[in-house]
Design a protein around this motif. Structure first.
Motif, mmCIF file in Angstrom:
data_model
loop_
_atom_site.group_PDB
_atom_site.id
_atom_site.type_symbol
_atom_site.label_atom_id
_atom_site.label_comp_id
_atom_site.label_asym_id
_atom_site.label_seq_id
_atom_site.Cartn_x
_atom_site.Cartn_y
_atom_site.Cartn_z
ATOM 1 N N ARG A 245 0.906 -1.160 0.038
ATOM 2 C CA ARG A 245 -0.069 0.053 -0.102
ATOM 3 C C ARG A 245 0.900 1.271 0.085
ATOM 4 N NH1 ARG A 245 -3.231 -3.340 -0.972
ATOM 5 N NH2 ARG A 245 -5.034 -3.816 0.055
ATOM 6 N N ARG A 246 0.268 2.360 -0.646
ATOM 7 C CA ARG A 246 1.107 3.533 -0.793
ATOM 8 C C ARG A 246 0.191 4.706 -0.667
ATOM 9 N NH1 ARG A 246 4.041 4.022 -6.217
ATOM 10 N NH2 ARG A 246 2.329 3.055 -6.806
ATOM 11 N N MET A 247 0.473 5.685 0.564
ATOM 12 C CA MET A 247 -0.386 6.720 0.300
ATOM 13 C C MET A 247 0.449 8.102 0.550
ATOM 14 S SD MET A 247 -2.005 5.001 3.794
ATOM 15 C CE MET A 247 -0.752 3.995 4.083
ATOM 16 N N TRP A 248 -0.083 8.756 -0.448
ATOM 17 C CA TRP A 248 0.617 10.400 -0.540
ATOM 18 C C TRP A 248 -0.315 11.492 0.135
ATOM 19 C CZ3 TRP A 248 5.315 11.963 -3.004
ATOM 20 C CH2 TRP A 248 5.258 13.274 -3.075
ATOM 21 N N VAL A 249 0.218 12.064 1.232
ATOM 22 C CA VAL A 249 -0.588 13.330 1.835
ATOM 23 C C VAL A 249 0.111 14.408 1.676
ATOM 24 C CG1 VAL A 249 -1.900 13.799 4.021
ATOM 25 C CG2 VAL A 249 -1.415 11.231 3.520
ATOM 26 N N SER A 250 -0.629 15.428 1.125
ATOM 27 C CA SER A 250 -0.217 16.756 1.094
ATOM 28 C C SER A 250 -0.567 17.374 2.253
ATOM 29 C CB SER A 250 -0.575 17.501 -0.200
ATOM 30 O OG SER A 250 -0.137 17.045 -1.360
ATOM 31 N N VAL A 251 0.325 17.953 3.174
ATOM 32 C CA VAL A 251 -0.010 18.495 4.353
ATOM 33 C C VAL A 251 0.146 20.026 4.435
ATOM 34 C CG1 VAL A 251 0.626 18.484 6.830
ATOM 35 C CG2 VAL A 251 0.904 16.448 5.834
ATOM 36 N N SER A 252 -0.952 20.839 4.225
ATOM 37 C CA SER A 252 -0.930 22.094 4.076
ATOM 38 C C SER A 252 -0.500 22.954 5.398
ATOM 39 C CB SER A 252 -2.239 22.477 3.291
ATOM 40 O OG SER A 252 -3.423 22.308 4.415
ATOM 41 N N GLN A 253 -0.328 24.111 5.282
ATOM 42 C CA GLN A 253 -0.150 24.766 6.463
ATOM 43 C C GLN A 253 -1.439 24.940 7.349
ATOM 44 O OE1 GLN A 253 2.473 28.465 5.875
ATOM 45 N NE2 GLN A 253 2.190 28.247 3.909
ATOM 46 N N THR A 254 -2.599 24.833 6.787
ATOM 47 C CA THR A 254 -3.871 24.774 7.447
ATOM 48 C C THR A 254 -4.329 23.362 7.151
ATOM 49 O OG1 THR A 254 -4.912 25.948 5.775
ATOM 50 C CG2 THR A 254 -4.319 27.374 7.310
ATOM 51 N N THR A 256 -6.190 19.823 9.368
ATOM 52 C CA THR A 256 -6.699 19.038 10.681
ATOM 53 C C THR A 256 -6.252 17.798 10.718
ATOM 54 O OG1 THR A 256 -9.080 18.561 9.730
ATOM 55 C CG2 THR A 256 -8.583 20.746 10.496
ATOM 56 N N GLU A 257 -6.348 17.021 11.592
ATOM 57 C CA GLU A 257 -6.091 15.841 11.980
ATOM 58 C C GLU A 257 -6.886 14.800 11.158
ATOM 59 O OE1 GLU A 257 -5.474 12.460 15.559
ATOM 60 O OE2 GLU A 257 -4.872 14.492 15.660
ATOM 61 N N GLU A 258 -8.266 15.418 11.109
ATOM 62 C CA GLU A 258 -9.140 14.559 10.376
ATOM 63 C C GLU A 258 -9.033 14.565 8.853
ATOM 64 O OE1 GLU A 258 -14.004 14.536 9.589
ATOM 65 O OE2 GLU A 258 -13.200 15.874 11.445
ATOM 66 N N ALA A 277 -15.544 10.669 12.421
ATOM 67 C CA ALA A 277 -14.314 11.024 12.474
ATOM 68 C C ALA A 277 -13.458 10.116 13.597
ATOM 69 C CB ALA A 277 -13.994 12.429 12.963
ATOM 70 N N ASN A 278 -14.131 9.446 14.476
ATOM 71 C CA ASN A 278 -13.628 8.918 15.703
ATOM 72 C C ASN A 278 -13.216 7.604 15.159
ATOM 73 O OD1 ASN A 278 -13.561 11.002 17.688
ATOM 74 N ND2 ASN A 278 -15.835 10.320 17.993
ATOM 75 N N GLU A 279 -14.013 7.179 13.778
ATOM 76 C CA GLU A 279 -13.495 5.821 13.133
ATOM 77 C C GLU A 279 -12.456 5.743 12.457
ATOM 78 O OE1 GLU A 279 -15.116 3.072 14.663
ATOM 79 O OE2 GLU A 279 -15.815 4.562 16.399
ATOM 80 N N LEU A 280 -11.925 7.020 11.895
ATOM 81 C CA LEU A 280 -11.139 6.947 10.703
ATOM 82 C C LEU A 280 -9.797 6.139 10.941
ATOM 83 C CD1 LEU A 280 -11.546 10.952 9.563
ATOM 84 C CD2 LEU A 280 -12.607 8.541 8.924
ATOM 85 N N LEU A 281 -9.243 6.420 12.085
ATOM 86 C CA LEU A 281 -8.021 5.644 12.474
ATOM 87 C C LEU A 281 -8.176 4.288 12.234
ATOM 88 C CD1 LEU A 281 -4.853 6.216 12.816
ATOM 89 C CD2 LEU A 281 -5.160 6.402 15.148
ATOM 90 N N LYS A 282 -9.121 3.735 13.119
ATOM 91 C CA LYS A 282 -9.396 2.415 13.082
ATOM 92 C C LYS A 282 -9.409 1.736 11.700
ATOM 93 C CE LYS A 282 -12.301 0.858 16.445
ATOM 94 N NZ LYS A 282 -13.112 0.730 16.974
ATOM 95 N N ASP A 304 4.345 21.662 15.886
ATOM 96 C CA ASP A 304 3.187 20.959 16.840
ATOM 97 C C ASP A 304 2.790 19.615 15.972
ATOM 98 O OD1 ASP A 304 1.470 19.939 18.347
ATOM 99 O OD2 ASP A 304 0.259 21.559 18.370
ATOM 100 N N VAL A 305 3.658 18.419 16.191
ATOM 101 C CA VAL A 305 3.371 17.305 15.608
ATOM 102 C C VAL A 305 2.477 16.177 16.410
ATOM 103 C CG1 VAL A 305 5.163 17.614 13.988
ATOM 104 C CG2 VAL A 305 5.718 16.301 15.996
ATOM 105 N N ALA A 306 1.774 16.752 17.296
ATOM 106 C CA ALA A 306 0.991 15.785 18.024
ATOM 107 C C ALA A 306 0.282 15.166 17.536
ATOM 108 C CB ALA A 306 0.280 16.764 19.197
ATOM 109 N N TRP A 307 -0.475 15.538 16.204
ATOM 110 C CA TRP A 307 -1.346 14.826 15.261
ATOM 111 C C TRP A 307 -0.777 13.578 14.676
ATOM 112 C CZ3 TRP A 307 0.294 14.364 10.297
ATOM 113 C CH2 TRP A 307 1.412 15.260 9.797
#
Length: 875
Positions: A245-254, A256-258, A277-282, A304-307
């Motif tokens: 599996r491969r995933m490309w995520v563009s992380v913009s300056q604004t 959300t974790e969701e 939203a609470n089920e996404l990570l699962k 801030d990389v808590a996400w």
């Protein structure tokens, strides 16, 4: 005499007439009447000039606009260096916007009331005279203000600038290259970088550690961090084989974790619409459990990389899974778990690689080689100013590709680049600013349209091209279709490396694009300065529709010309009732795109008043919910050129008055599953250039396929055929004489009855066809007309799904007549049998072959090293 004066006053000056009526002549002294009449006569003599000279003022304003717009194209450098000029130009820009609106009203009025006709009754009608008086007076004022501005500018610049008519046709020319001329996936000097990242990825699997390996690609903007990650992620077949599996995520300056998690799910083929939203990570964990996966987190900014800690804790560990993080900030990569031994810092390109990259773009027409000895030294001087930054080199290379190959022109660019660097030592931003300054005016407007889209947004080419056509940004030449001109503008920005290609079809046609964040930074600044688009003012002319837009500011802006849906892929707009009802109040709106929107109220309530948008030229309701029918007021949109109703699955009918929109150039009703046919009389729309989703009527109550004969300007046609009775025997030649038709797509999805195949066999396309697509073809044998004699100019052929098992004997040609096809796509054809040697013999110009899900094509060189991901590129 008295009655005549009063009547004329009522026609010319309603305000004066009302004052006159309020006075009672019977009780007025003669002296007072005489004084009033004298004043009235003087006023009529003065204000009547605006009526009688209206045409003259109209034409004079047009000339002034041309001259000032010509000056504005050269004023960008001046206004950045002189605050006074900047303020003067801001006033001038507002005057030009206002003048354009007046001219648009005049053009509209001239059609509705024969404003410029010689008919006596028309000319003296009260509405027309009042219109002439009101607008003629304002036109005269604008001309005076523009004249004063010209004098002020010349005074500020010491008379250095001349406003000359011949300047209009100076540099404002079509670009040298109006189509893609080089491979945008091309990279130079990154072999060592990608090898290093690949080695680390493979080591992770061999080490067998129970953690996710984190790799950081760190460096300044424009250095090629994302390009390196893309090279590893997209192109390398070894990586494709290595990871499940491969995933490309563009992380913009604004972000959300969701949003991050939903983007990951889309990469995994799950739209996640409606998921809590609470089920996404699962869900992500379930998809990746037991798999080896690769994640790219591109362009991470915030420390801030808590996400990321929360997401990474919920991901399955081990199996050699990895994450690549690209960032400008090394602290970010460390906080995301990257160790020093796994941080890669790309280096600047050396002089040789810099010159090589520049040549491949600037001299793409000569196969990437500088063949002009007098340009080499000045070209290398330009490249040296880029300081080894790939983004800067590509920007100036794209700019020079579109310049004449004359030494004095290249010398001028080199000198301007030097001046830009003197004011801004950032070579990337200096090169981008220079690229913008050198754009023709029409391309500047096209470029500024990208300021509306959010960071990392994937933008469809069709949307922006339709927008440009609708607002008149594209430059039309004699005999050139507007859709072709729009494509040229898009290619002009692509070739200048100001926008980046994201997705293409098998034959290289660009579908989507995006903008580098540093280019976006520039375009937003310019758009704000020019009041093109900005989020914190109410005087801008363009605005994007997003879920987080300020609806109060939107509805308070009476000057809007363009309102465009700018949601990211996979998202939808939710438009409130109060906002929707306000949309029809933007008097000067030319472009309205509410695609991918869900309305709180039935969309028919929004459209009920849409007929009041008299200047509207582009309307997109694509993929809106719930659209069932269009209102009768649509017929009032006499300026409409583009109507996009694609993917409106609940749309049942189109109003008959659609056939009165004689300016319509593009009609898209593709993927409208509930739409049975189009209205009878569609053949009257003789200006149509693009017609997609055409479903012929099975009876005389709708548009039959025979009406296509009248659409002689069609360039692109998409047919949807399901029943044999949709094509009568006397209609099989309906397309034969469409001499401008270049691209034909025939879909038989959900077709019924075997008789349809025999009708298709007779439905001959025109000989000059350039591209053909057959989808869900119901027959076992290809149609008789699919041969190199009937289609001698065909360059691209796509056949997907359906029952096709073999090809007609004519397909192979005869007497040394072979196909000129360069690109071939065969997809999901489980019964098709073809021999590769025979195909090679019949298609000797073949360069691109895309084959997938065709199990019987055993003779095709699937294992040949030339095949990459199902695509083989020959030569």
């Amino acid at each position: 005499m008295m009655k005549t004066l009063v009547a004329e006053a009522s026609l010319t000056s309603p305000h004066l007439f009302s004052l006159f009526c309020k006075a009672n002549p019977k009780s007025m002294a003669d002296a007072i009447v005489s004084v009033f009449l004298e004043k009235l006569l003087n006023t009529l003599a003065e204000e009547g000039l605006y009526v009688t000279k209206f045409r003259e003022q109209f034409e004079k304003l047009q000339t002034e606009l041309q001259l000032m717009q010509c000056f504005l194209k050269d004023a960008d450098r001046l206004k950045r260096k002189n605050d006074t000029i900047n303020k003067v130009l801001a006033v001038l820009r507002e005057l030009i916007y206002e003048a354009e609106d007046i001219l648009a009203d005049c053009q509209l009025q001239s059609r509705d009331d024969a404003l410029f006709s010689n008919g006596f009754l028309t000319c003296i009608s009260p509405p027309v005279l009042h219109f002439k008086h009101q607008n003629g007076k304002r036109i005269n004022e604008i001309i005076g203000e523009i004249t004063q501005i010209k004098q002020n500018i010349q005074s500020l610049l010491g008379g250095a600038l001349l406003f000359q008519p011949n300047a209009i046709n100076g540099k404002d020319q079509m670009p040298r290259w109006s189509s893609q001329v080089y491979d945008h996936t091309m990279v130079v000097g990154l072999e060592a970088d990608t090898k290093k990242i690949k080695d680390w990825l493979f080591e992770a699997a061999s080490e067998g550690k129970q953690e996710i390996l984190a790799i950081g690609v760190v460096g300044m903007g424009g250095l090629g961090k994302t390009t390196i990650a893309q090279k590893v992620f997209n192109i390398e077949k070894e990586i494709d084989d290595h990871f499940d599996r491969r995933m490309w995520v563009s992380v913009s300056q604004t972000f959300t974790e969701e949003q991050i998690m939903r983007s990951m799910l889309r990469n995994l083929g799950d739209a996640s619409v409606g998921d809590d939203a609470n089920e996404l990570l699962k869900k992500i964990n379930q998809y990746l459990l037991g798999k080896r996966y690769l994640i790219v987190m591109d362009d991470v900014w915030g420390e801030d990389v808590a996400w990321w800690r929360r997401i990474s804790q919920g991901l399955p560990k081990g199996n050699g899974s990895c994450v690549i993080i690209t960032t400008r900030n090394e602290r970010v990569s460390r906080k995301m778990g990257v160790k020093e031994t796994r941080i890669h810092r790309p280096k600047f390109l050396n002089k040789d690689y810099s010159w090589l990259l520049f040549q491949k773009i600037a001299f793409a027409a000569s196969e990437g080689q500088c063949i002009y000895p007098d340009l080499e030294d000045v070209g290398k001087e330009i490249v040296d100013k880029c300081e080894g930054l790939p983004l800067a080199i590509k920007a100036v290379g794209g700019m020079m590709l579109c310049k004449a190959s004359y030494y004095h022109e290249w010398r001028r660019i080199a000198d301007h680049f030097r001046d830009e660097l003197a004011e801004n030592d950032d070579s990337v931003m200096a090169s981008l600013q220079l690229s913008y300054d050198e754009l023709p005016p029409y391309l500047k407007s096209c470029f500024l349209s990208f300021s509306l889209y959010p960071e990392d947004c994937v933008i469809t080419k069709q949307q922006v091209v339709h927008w440009w056509i609708g607002e008149g940004f594209v430059r039309l030449r004699s005999g050139r279709s507007s859709t072709d001109a729009g494509e040229d503008c898009f290619s002009g920005l692509i070739n200048r490396c100001l926008i980046e290609v994201v997705d293409k079809t098998y034959n290289g046609t660009i579908l989507t694009c995006k903008m580098h964040d540093m280019v976006r930074e520039l375009v937003i600044k310019i758009a704000k300065d020019d009041a093109f688009s900005v989020t914190n003012k109410t005087n801008c002319r363009h605005s994007g529709i997003t879920n987080n837009m300020d609806r109060k500011q939107l509805t308070a802006n009476p000057k809007l010309r363009g309102l465009v849906s700018t949601t990211k892929s996979g998202e939808v707009n939710k438009i409130e009732s109060s906002t929707a009802k306000k949309l029809s109040e933007f008097r000067y709106l030319r472009v309205l795109d509410v695609s991918k929107s869900i309305f709180e109220l039935p969309i028919g309530s929004l459209l009920f008043h849409i007929g009041s948008l008299h200047h509207l030229t582009y309307l997109s309701l694509s993929n809106t919910h719930p659209l069932i029918e269009l209102p009768a007021s649509l017929e009032k949109l006499t300026n409409l050129q583009i109507l996009d109703l694609s993917y409106c699955q609940n749309l049942r009918t189109l109003p008959h008055n659609l056939i009165t929109l004689n300016k319509l150039k593009v009609l898209d009703v593709s993927n409208c599953g509930s739409l049975e046919c189009l209205p009878k009389g569609l053949g009257r729309l003789s200006n149509l250039e693009v017609l997609l989703g055409f479903r012929p009527a099975r009876s005389s109550h709708g548009c039959r396929i025979g009406e296509l004969r009248n659409l002689t300007r069609l360039r692109i046609l998409g047919l949807h055929l399901t029943h044999a009775d949709e094509v009568e025997e006397n209609e099989v030649n309906a397309m034969a004489n469409l001499r401008d038709l270049e691209n034909l797509s025939i879909s038989c999805f959900d077709s019924h009855g075997s008789d349809l195949t025999s009708k298709l066999d007779k439905l001959y396309p025109p000989q000059q066809l350039y591209e053909l697509s057959l989808k869900f073809y119901p027959g076992k044998m290809s149609p008789a007309w699919l041969n190199p004699i009937a289609l001698p100019l065909l360059k691209y052929l796509s056949i997907s799904s359906g029952n096709l098992a073999n090809v007609n004997q004519n397909f192979w040609g005869y007497n040394n007549i072979v196909w000129k096809i360069q690109g071939l796509m065969l997809e999901s054809l489980s019964d098709l049998e073809l021999e590769w040697p025979m195909l090679q013999e019949a298609m000797q110009s073949l360069r691109i072959v895309n084959v997938s899900w065709c199990p019987e094509l055993v003779s095709f060189p699937i294992d040949d090293v030339g095949f990459r991901g199902g695509v083989w590129i020959k030569g």
